[in-house]
Design a protein around this motif. Structure first.
Motif, PDB file in Angstrom:
ATOM      1  N   LEU A   1       0.845  -1.197   0.000  1.00 20.85           N
ATOM      2  CA  LEU A   1       0.000   0.000   0.000  1.00 20.85           C
ATOM      3  C   LEU A   1       0.883   1.251   0.000  1.00 20.85           C
ATOM      4  O   LEU A   1       1.719   1.430   0.868  1.00 20.85           O
ATOM      5  CB  LEU A   1      -0.893  -0.024   1.243  1.00 20.85           C
ATOM      6  CG  LEU A   1      -1.980   1.022   1.332  1.00 20.85           C
ATOM      7  CD1 LEU A   1      -2.969   0.871   0.181  1.00 20.85           C
ATOM      8  CD2 LEU A   1      -2.733   0.885   2.652  1.00 20.85           C
TER       9      LEU A   1
ATOM     10  N   PHE B   1       0.597   5.475  -0.336  1.00 22.92           N
ATOM     11  CA  PHE B   1      -0.225   6.677  -0.447  1.00 22.92           C
ATOM     12  C   PHE B   1       0.483   7.808   0.283  1.00 22.92           C
ATOM     13  O   PHE B   1       1.446   7.564   1.014  1.00 22.92           O
ATOM     14  CB  PHE B   1      -1.634   6.453   0.126  1.00 22.92           C
ATOM     15  CG  PHE B   1      -1.693   6.168   1.593  1.00 22.92           C
ATOM     16  CD1 PHE B   1      -1.824   7.205   2.514  1.00 22.92           C
ATOM     17  CD2 PHE B   1      -1.609   4.855   2.073  1.00 22.92           C
ATOM     18  CE1 PHE B   1      -1.878   6.938   3.871  1.00 22.92           C
ATOM     19  CE2 PHE B   1      -1.659   4.591   3.433  1.00 22.92           C
ATOM     20  CZ  PHE B   1      -1.795   5.633   4.339  1.00 22.92           C
TER      21      PHE B   1
ATOM     22  N   LEU C   1      -9.145   7.513  -0.112  1.00 19.86           N
ATOM     23  CA  LEU C   1      -8.444   6.288  -0.493  1.00 19.86           C
ATOM     24  C   LEU C   1      -9.352   5.125  -0.110  1.00 19.86           C
ATOM     25  O   LEU C   1      -9.826   5.056   1.017  1.00 19.86           O
ATOM     26  CB  LEU C   1      -7.115   6.187   0.271  1.00 19.86           C
ATOM     27  CG  LEU C   1      -6.408   4.838   0.274  1.00 19.86           C
ATOM     28  CD1 LEU C   1      -5.876   4.496  -1.125  1.00 19.86           C
ATOM     29  CD2 LEU C   1      -5.263   4.817   1.272  1.00 19.86           C
TER      30      LEU C   1
ATOM     31  N   ILE D   1      -9.554   1.084   0.269  1.00 21.14           N
ATOM     32  CA  ILE D   1      -8.771  -0.166   0.223  1.00 21.14           C
ATOM     33  C   ILE D   1      -9.708  -1.348   0.433  1.00 21.14           C
ATOM     34  O   ILE D   1     -10.780  -1.234   1.038  1.00 21.14           O
ATOM     35  CB  ILE D   1      -7.607  -0.199   1.254  1.00 21.14           C
ATOM     36  CG1 ILE D   1      -8.139  -0.230   2.688  1.00 21.14           C
ATOM     37  CG2 ILE D   1      -6.667   0.951   1.049  1.00 21.14           C
ATOM     38  CD1 ILE D   1      -7.071  -0.648   3.683  1.00 21.14           C
TER      39      ILE D   1
ATOM     40  N   LYS E   1      -4.903  -1.237  -2.361  1.00 17.53           N
ATOM     41  CA  LYS E   1      -5.481   0.030  -2.771  1.00 17.53           C
ATOM     42  C   LYS E   1      -6.433  -0.217  -3.948  1.00 17.53           C
ATOM     43  O   LYS E   1      -6.088  -0.894  -4.922  1.00 17.53           O
ATOM     44  CB  LYS E   1      -4.369   0.983  -3.210  1.00 17.53           C
ATOM     45  CG  LYS E   1      -4.895   2.384  -3.527  1.00 17.53           C
ATOM     46  CD  LYS E   1      -3.958   3.142  -4.422  1.00 17.53           C
ATOM     47  CE  LYS E   1      -2.877   3.846  -3.627  1.00 17.53           C
ATOM     48  NZ  LYS E   1      -2.102   4.773  -4.500  1.00 17.53           N
TER      49      LYS E   1
ATOM     50  N   GLU F   1      -7.819   5.903  -5.340  1.00 17.07           N
ATOM     51  CA  GLU F   1      -7.345   7.051  -4.576  1.00 17.07           C
ATOM     52  C   GLU F   1      -7.563   8.279  -5.449  1.00 17.07           C
ATOM     53  O   GLU F   1      -7.324   8.231  -6.657  1.00 17.07           O
ATOM     54  CB  GLU F   1      -5.864   6.904  -4.232  1.00 17.07           C
ATOM     55  CG  GLU F   1      -5.379   8.003  -3.312  1.00 17.07           C
ATOM     56  CD  GLU F   1      -3.852   8.011  -3.143  1.00 17.07           C
ATOM     57  OE1 GLU F   1      -3.168   7.388  -3.975  1.00 17.07           O
ATOM     58  OE2 GLU F   1      -3.374   8.647  -2.200  1.00 17.07           O
TER      59      GLU F   1
END
Lengths: 279, 235, 310
Positions: free
Chosen positions: C23, C25, C205, C207, C212, C215
């Motif tokens: 992941l 971000f 975002l 998930i 993910k 986003e």
């Protein structure tokens, strides 16, 4: 570190359950003292049976010093439980009520937290012992007066003179502090594995009870391991009531307790540093 | 029966020797010793028994003839071997008419002593036979061996100094037989540490001989102690 | 905008279970970063990794550009967090709890600041009560006060509306907006409920199973050109035949006797409604669903593909 320790002590001493331990100590000491007031003479008669067949023992046998010894003998089995109540709760209890994760989102090191928890538990244990000294030694000598002290061992009858006793109690309490420190370290170690405090508290007691049986039972298989068990050394305080005082053995016992304490605390730090906080 | 036979044999032997001398010697000694009716002595007692770890005890020893005795330790605990007649010579000398047998001469503490053996006249007491080694020149008993009915044989050494005239010793050492002492370890929860010696000691059996030494530091003689003084509340 | 917190290829395995899967971000200053996912999607695990409570199996967390690990716990000075339930010491007062956690900060925090944050979260006047007497909403507020007392750059609020009643939820939402607008806080807020996130988040975002899904900026995700329209109707057997020759056929996603789903621009809905009524379809309700919601719901049916661009 100091503010963190202050916080820890603040938490411990703002929790009603903390004071239960002090209550229990007071109650047990009072029960023993009252029992001795009521029926101490027959107890002394019974205890001295093995000697009084051959010797005339007269005077104030049932004095405050002897009663303190009896209270210590009884209570020092229970005090590890009381120490475990706090030390076993130190990490697991925070995990249980969910505050551990909040604590660890603060910029404090995990190692620091373990050391602070350990120190706070030790301070609590010392205060318990201090309280024990006050109610056992203070109250007993007040109620029963002081005098020469008789200490019955399995193979010997030891008599200590009145003026030669107080320092022994001071030393004995200091040694008991060392033993309780070891108990606190063990409970803390178990505490790191659990998410509620019952497990570590019962676990600590279980380990102490089982190992004490190993230490006390006179079986050849246990003889081999008993010198290495910390429970064998936890009763080292009794050495101060022997004549002559076996300083070498007491010193060795103290060292072994310190080593155990160090290993327990180091293991706690190691495990806690590696642990994912999921509570 | 055994005792009767023993008496007969001893009586027979005594006729062969100089019984008169021995009897006179014994009575003379007894009279000298009994001239002290009571005393208060400052004493220091050392109990040397393998299972008793007792420091030297300082105290006052009160005595009144024939058999009253009390140790006082300023509120402390006093420990004396159970049968306190062991402690003074007075109690080892049978009262009344006795049979005295001459045991010849021996040497005690580099001094020539006359050995007399005394059989009590009445046979209800615990003492069966007392052997006394008497320093005739000073009229002092230097060593005694007392055979008792229930307490085995008790040996006693006496050393004199300042109170020779009253036949009061400065030091008495007596040897007693003791039963072994043992409490279950589970009850006492002994600490043995890792001290090999302590562990060894805790295991091996005990010798059963004991030695008690009393140093008389000073005497006050014939102070007129009453019997009431010796009555104590039962501990 | 400078990045306050960032993850790169963050992965966490619990035994054989993959909780978070590569992941990545980043949270920029000023964001209200909505972190959306079902229960068990890996939100809490990710947040705990951000805070150093859980160690990543792989990947790195960066706080203010510095790789964060157990030896760099001072970086937590920049973050304040409440995670899941707002658990505190019930036997202590709100003030004691606040002061205690405040004193764990690297810097000295004066009492005036404690009063200030109590004012902000609306607990002024109740701070001397024992926490065990607090309602869930008050505990959440105290949790936020504890999280922000040391004036961190980033506030992490994990499911902050859990256990709150509708009024409490509304107040919490207001507080979050206030913290962002008036106090300039960057906020990461996680939830399993889209409508909570959509009302406050500036970035979202999503998930699923630790990976993910989406986003992007909330405005883009929430106001796409087309939206799903669900028409709930009384049973109408020949509706498919009626629609087939018309212009509406191109928008049909699904037809069953109790309803039809269209995908179209919201502006076309009145015309569709008119046509349905005129053609004898008895419409009970017309519901608009934007695509993110549809998409989010579809995740539960396990039909989603990761990293779908919107």
């Amino acid at each position: 570190m100091i503010p963190l320790l202050r916080i820890e002590l603040y938490k411990i001493f703002h929790r009603p359950r903390t004071y239960i331990s002090f209550g229990i100590i007071t109650a047990i000491a009072l029960v023993i003292q009252l029992a001795m007031l009521a029926d101490g003479k027959s107890f002394v008669g019974f205890a001295l049976q093995a000697v009084s067949e051959q010797f005339d023992i007269k005077g104030n046998v049932l004095n405050g010093y002897l009663i303190t010894y009896l209270i210590l003998q009884t209570l020092l089995i229970h005090i590890p439980l009381l120490v475990a109540l706090v030390a076993g709760d130190a990490l697991a209890g925070e995990a249980n009520i969910g505050t551990l994760r909040l604590l660890l989102t603060k910029p404090i090191s995990r190692q620091g937290l373990v050391l602070v928890k350990f120190t706070a538990s030790v301070i609590y244990a010392m205060l318990l012992l201090l309280w024990l000294a006050i109610v056992a030694l203070g109250l007993s000598t007040l109620l029963f007066g002081t005098g020469d002290m008789i200490n019955l061992k399995s193979d010997a009858f030891v008599m200590l003179l009145k003026d030669d006793i107080l320092w022994r109690y001071l030393a004995a309490f200091a040694f008991a502090g060392l033993a309780m420190m070891c108990v606190a370290a063990l409970a803390l170690l178990l505490s790191v594995f659990a998410d509620n405090s019952i497990g570590p508290i019962i676990g600590t007691m279980g380990i102490i009870i089982v190992l004490t049986i190993f230490s006390t039972l006179q079986l050849p298989i246990f003889d081999a391991i008993s010198p290495y068990l910390f429970t064998t050394h936890m009763i080292g305080w009794k050495g101060f009531f022997d004549a002559p005082v076996p300083y070498d053995a007491i010193g060795r016992s103290a060292l072994i307790l310190l080593i155990y304490t160090f290993v327990f605390v180091a293991a706690t730090i190691f495990v806690f540093n590696k642990k994912d906080i999921l509570s | 029966m055994r005792r009767y036979m023993l008496s007969c044999v001893l009586v027979f032997i005594s006729y062969c020797g100089n019984a008169q001398d021995a009897s006179a010697l014994f009575y003379k000694l007894r009279d000298k010793i009994q001239s002290v009716n009571d005393y208060i002595a400052d004493v220091k007692i050392k109990i040397d028994v393998s299972f008793m770890k007792v420091p030297p005890l300082n105290g006052k020893l009160y005595f009144k003839s024939p058999d009253k005795m009390k140790l006082e330790r300023k509120g402390g605990i006093s420990i004396l071997p159970k049968n306190s007649y062991n402690l003074t010579l007075n109690n080892l000398l049978p009262p009344g008419n006795v049979t005295v047998i001459d045991g010849g001469y021996d040497t005690v503490a580099h001094r020539r002593v006359h050995v007399v053996k005394v059989v009590p006249g009445n046979d209800t007491g615990d003492i069966v036979l007392t052997k006394i080694c008497i320093d005739e020149s000073n009229m002092l008993a230097l060593h005694t061996e007392t055979t008792t009915r229930d307490n085995g044989t008790i040996n006693m050494d006496l050393q004199y100094g300042r109170y020779t005239g009253n036949a009061l010793p400065d030091r008495v050492i007596f040897y007693i037989n003791l039963k072994d002492y043992k409490l279950p370890k589970g009850v006492t929860m002994d600490y043995t540490g890792t001290d090999e010696d302590m562990m060894q000691k805790a295991k091996k059996g005990k010798t059963k001989k004991g030695r008690v030494q009393i140093d008389y530091l000073s005497y006050k003689i014939n102070t007129g102690l009453t019997d009431d003084f010796f009555k104590e509340k039962k501990q | 905008m400078p990045v306050i917190a960032e993850t790169k290829e963050l992965t966490k395995r619990f035994g054989d279970t993959l909780a978070v899967d590569k992941l990545s971000f980043s949270i920029e200053e000023g964001d209200i970063y909505g972190f959306l996912g079902e229960n068990g999607a890996g939100k809490s695990t990710t947040i705990r990794m951000l805070l150093g409570l859980i160690y990543p199996s792989e990947g790195t967390v960066y706080i203010k550009g510095t790789a964060f690990n157990n030896r760099k716990r001072h970086l937590l000075q920049h973050i304040g967090a409440i995670i899941e339930r707002p658990d505190m010491y019930g036997y202590l007062s709100g003030w004691d709890n606040l002061r205690m956690f405040a004193s764990m900060s690297d810097k000295h925090i004066p009492n005036a600041r404690l009063h200030e944050v109590l004012e902000i979260v609306g607990l002024k006047g109740r701070e001397t009560d024992k926490v065990r007497a607090y309602s869930q909403g008050m505990k959440q507020r105290l949790g936020i006060a504890i999280a922000m007392v040391h004036n961190p750059d980033l506030l992490i609020l994990d499911e902050p509306t859990n256990g709150l009643d509708p009024q409490g939820i509304a107040e919490m939402r207001k507080l979050i907006m206030q913290l962002s607008k008036e106090h300039g806080k960057t906020i990461l807020i996680s939830s399993h409920l889209l409508h909570e996130i959509e009302q406050v988040a500036s970035k979202i975002l999503v998930i699923h199973k630790g990976r993910k899904m989406v986003e992007g900026k909330a405005a883009q995700l929430l106001n796409p050109g087309e939206t799903l329209i669900e028409a709930e109707t009384l049973p109408c057997e020949d509706i498919a035949a009626k629609i087939a020759p018309t212009q509406w056929q191109q928008f049909v996603q699904n037809i069953d006797p109790a309803g039809i789903t269209f995908k179209m621009h919201p502006g076309q809905v009145p015309a569709l409604n008119k046509w349905l009524v005129e053609n004898g379809v008895q419409v009970l309700e017309l519901r608009s669903k934007h695509s993110l919601e549809a998409y989010f719901l579809s995740l539960t049916h396990d039909t989603a593909t990761p990293d779908r661009a919107i």
